[in-house]
Design an enzyme around this catalytic site. Structure first.
Site, PDB file in Angstrom:
ATOM      1  N   GLY A 128     -23.025   7.117  61.869  1.00 24.34           N
ATOM      2  CA  GLY A 128     -22.459   7.071  60.514  1.00 24.34           C
ATOM      3  C   GLY A 128     -21.301   8.029  60.396  1.00 24.34           C
ATOM      4  O   GLY A 128     -21.387   9.075  59.741  1.00 24.34           O
TER       5      GLY A 128
ATOM      6  N   GLY B 196     -18.059  10.185  59.785  1.00 21.18           N
ATOM      7  CA  GLY B 196     -17.208  10.608  58.682  1.00 21.18           C
ATOM      8  C   GLY B 196     -15.756  10.212  58.916  1.00 21.18           C
ATOM      9  O   GLY B 196     -15.042   9.850  57.981  1.00 21.18           O
ATOM     10  N   PHE B 197     -15.328  10.257  60.163  1.00 20.05           N
ATOM     11  CA  PHE B 197     -13.960   9.863  60.504  1.00 20.05           C
ATOM     12  C   PHE B 197     -13.742   8.395  60.158  1.00 20.05           C
ATOM     13  O   PHE B 197     -12.746   8.015  59.542  1.00 20.05           O
ATOM     14  CB  PHE B 197     -13.730  10.110  62.003  1.00 20.05           C
ATOM     15  CG  PHE B 197     -12.382   9.674  62.494  1.00 20.05           C
ATOM     16  CD1 PHE B 197     -11.296  10.522  62.413  1.00 20.05           C
ATOM     17  CD2 PHE B 197     -12.208   8.415  63.048  1.00 20.05           C
ATOM     18  CE1 PHE B 197     -10.049  10.113  62.871  1.00 20.05           C
ATOM     19  CE2 PHE B 197     -10.969   7.998  63.505  1.00 20.05           C
ATOM     20  CZ  PHE B 197      -9.880   8.853  63.414  1.00 20.05           C
TER      21      PHE B 197
ATOM     22  N   ASP C 195     -10.006  12.693  57.193  1.00 19.06           N
ATOM     23  CA  ASP C 195     -11.393  13.135  57.437  1.00 19.06           C
ATOM     24  C   ASP C 195     -11.435  14.640  57.202  1.00 19.06           C
ATOM     25  O   ASP C 195     -11.518  15.433  58.143  1.00 19.06           O
ATOM     26  CB  ASP C 195     -11.773  12.774  58.874  1.00 19.06           C
ATOM     27  CG  ASP C 195     -13.212  13.168  59.218  1.00 19.06           C
ATOM     28  OD1 ASP C 195     -14.003  13.394  58.290  1.00 19.06           O
ATOM     29  OD2 ASP C 195     -13.517  13.248  60.424  1.00 19.06           O
TER      30      ASP C 195
ATOM     31  N   ASP D  82     -23.423  11.504  59.950  1.00 22.84           N
ATOM     32  CA  ASP D  82     -22.484  12.607  60.162  1.00 22.84           C
ATOM     33  C   ASP D  82     -22.284  13.330  58.829  1.00 22.84           C
ATOM     34  O   ASP D  82     -21.514  12.884  57.988  1.00 22.84           O
ATOM     35  CB  ASP D  82     -21.165  12.006  60.667  1.00 22.84           C
ATOM     36  CG  ASP D  82     -20.069  13.021  60.860  1.00 22.84           C
ATOM     37  OD1 ASP D  82     -20.351  14.228  60.764  1.00 22.84           O
ATOM     38  OD2 ASP D  82     -18.923  12.602  61.127  1.00 22.84           O
TER      39      ASP D  82
ATOM     40  N   HIS E   7     -18.541  19.500  71.016  1.00 19.21           N
ATOM     41  CA  HIS E   7     -17.359  18.647  70.938  1.00 19.21           C
ATOM     42  C   HIS E   7     -16.182  19.337  71.610  1.00 19.21           C
ATOM     43  O   HIS E   7     -16.063  20.567  71.584  1.00 19.21           O
ATOM     44  CB  HIS E   7     -17.051  18.361  69.471  1.00 19.21           C
ATOM     45  CG  HIS E   7     -16.305  17.085  69.250  1.00 19.21           C
ATOM     46  ND1 HIS E   7     -16.181  16.104  70.200  1.00 19.21           N
ATOM     47  CD2 HIS E   7     -15.639  16.616  68.159  1.00 19.21           C
ATOM     48  CE1 HIS E   7     -15.487  15.092  69.715  1.00 19.21           C
ATOM     49  NE2 HIS E   7     -15.137  15.377  68.479  1.00 19.21           N
TER      50      HIS E   7
HETATM   51  C1  SPV Z   1     -16.720  11.420  63.470  1.00 15.41           C
HETATM   52  O1  SPV Z   1     -16.705  10.322  64.037  1.00 15.41           O
HETATM   53  O2  SPV Z   1     -16.607  11.547  62.243  1.00 15.41           O
HETATM   54  C2  SPV Z   1     -16.885  12.642  64.255  1.00 15.41           C
HETATM   55  C3  SPV Z   1     -16.446  12.661  65.641  1.00 15.41           C
HETATM   56  O3  SPV Z   1     -17.334  13.625  63.698  1.00 15.41           O
HETATM   57  S1  SPV Z   1     -14.803  13.274  65.638  1.00 15.41           S
HETATM   58  O4  SPV Z   1     -14.010  12.451  64.750  1.00 15.41           O
HETATM   59  O5  SPV Z   1     -14.347  13.214  67.013  1.00 15.41           O
HETATM   60  O6  SPV Z   1     -14.851  14.656  65.158  1.00 15.41           O
HETATM   61 MG    MG Z   2     -17.187  13.553  61.662  1.00 18.98          MG
END
Ligand code: SPV
Ligand code: MG
Length: 292
Positions: free
Chosen positions: A45, A47-48, A58, A85, A188
């Site tokens: 799920g 956030g991005f 984001d 997320d 990450h």
């Molecule tokens: C997301 O998909 O929201 C993540 C991964 O947190 S990232 O965008 O790489 O931080």
């Molecule tokens: Mg995220």
């Protein structure tokens, strides 16, 4: 429908470091359904993805309710566990304490919280604002999520490598979050090679499984990750929205360039496929049983 707690138990059993579970990102229930249909073990799920689907950054712009309702809707239309997320947890440990039971009630199987300050910035954004909260403060957030999450898995995410604080600090934080009760630690990295992540994985004592999001270092295959025997879950972080954007762009441009819709007809999903994804079989059964 399978409960969130049952999905959490299933996901817990699937965090196998010799054969990591695979999650695909989704930004709406349709994408979640397609991820499950393809065979992914879980739905991310993201956030991005959700921010992108609203065409906003984001960066803690969307309110919690928008994300929460999307997680509920994703879980309602398919059976794969939803890994939500939660970014930084929408504030401090108190804000998180109010958020977490709502995610459990929405049928979510796992929550991921990250040790950045609120409001957050996207980890992958060049020059992004990457500030971390003190380690002890984040341990409080992990404990709140564990104590109030009603059995959901709690994944603690350290952004120490993203913030440029180095391997030792990332390991120190990851271990502290596991001690605070995290079921898994997401680490990450936005380096273009997997070296930094490989060094972290090799040094990880293995108290709890790791979670990776290999967006920046796609050359690291699922088999490479399994060979490390440290990672329980691999998240494909943004491939639903990126695939959708590429497909829509190409289709829209072609329709205008060709002056009609005939050319794309064989290349896009049929209307029948969409009916199927909407659950037309169930609608027909309900009509048959109840419509008088
Ligand atoms: C997301 O998909 O929201 C993540 C991964 O947190 S990232 O965008 O790489 O931080
Ligand atoms: Mg995220």
């Amino acid at each position: 429908m399978e409960s969130g707690m049952s999905k959490a138990a299933r996901l817990r059993g699937r965090l196998d470091v010799r054969r990591p579970a695979l999650a695909m990102a989704a930004h709406n229930p349709l994408a979640a359904k397609l991820a499950a249909e393809a065979g992914f073990d879980a739905v991310w799920g993201s956030g991005f993805e959700l921010s992108a689907s609203y065409a906003v950054p984001d960066a803690s712009i969307l309110p919690m309710g928008t994300h929460l309702e999307m997680m509920r809707a994703m879980g309602e239309v398919q059976d794969a566990p939803v890994v939500a997320d939660l970014d930084t947890g929408f504030g401090n440990a108190v804000n998180l304490a109010y958020a977490v039971p709502r995610y459990a009630a929405a049928g979510v199987a796992a929550v991921v919280i990250e040790d950045k300050t609120f409001p957050k910035d996207s980890s992958l954004r060049p020059g992004g604002r990457q500030e971390l909260v003190p380690m002890a403060e984040f341990q409080g957030k992990v404990a709140a999520a564990r104590d109030l999450g009603g059995g959901m898995l709690v994944v603690a995410r350290t952004e120490a490598l993203i913030a440029g604080l180095g391997l030792e600090e990332a390991l120190r934080r990851g271990k502290a979050y596991a001690e605070a009760g995290a079921d898994a630690v997401l680490v990450h990295s936005k380096q273009r090679t997997p070296d930094e992540i490989l060094a972290f994985c090799r040094a990880w004592p293995g108290r709890v499984p790791l979670v990776l999001v290999p967006t920046s270092y796609p050359q690291l295959s699922f088999a490479d990750i399994a060979a490390l025997e440290k990672v329980g879950l691999v998240i494909c972080g943004n491939h639903a929205v990126r695939a959708a954007v590429a497909a829509m762009r190409a289709t829209f441009r072609r329709i205008l360039a060709e002056g009609g819709i005939a050319g794309v007809e064989g290349e896009i999903a049929t209307v029948g496929e969409i009916f199927d994804l909407q659950g037309d079989a169930r609608l027909r059964a309900l009509e048959r049983d109840y419509l008088r």
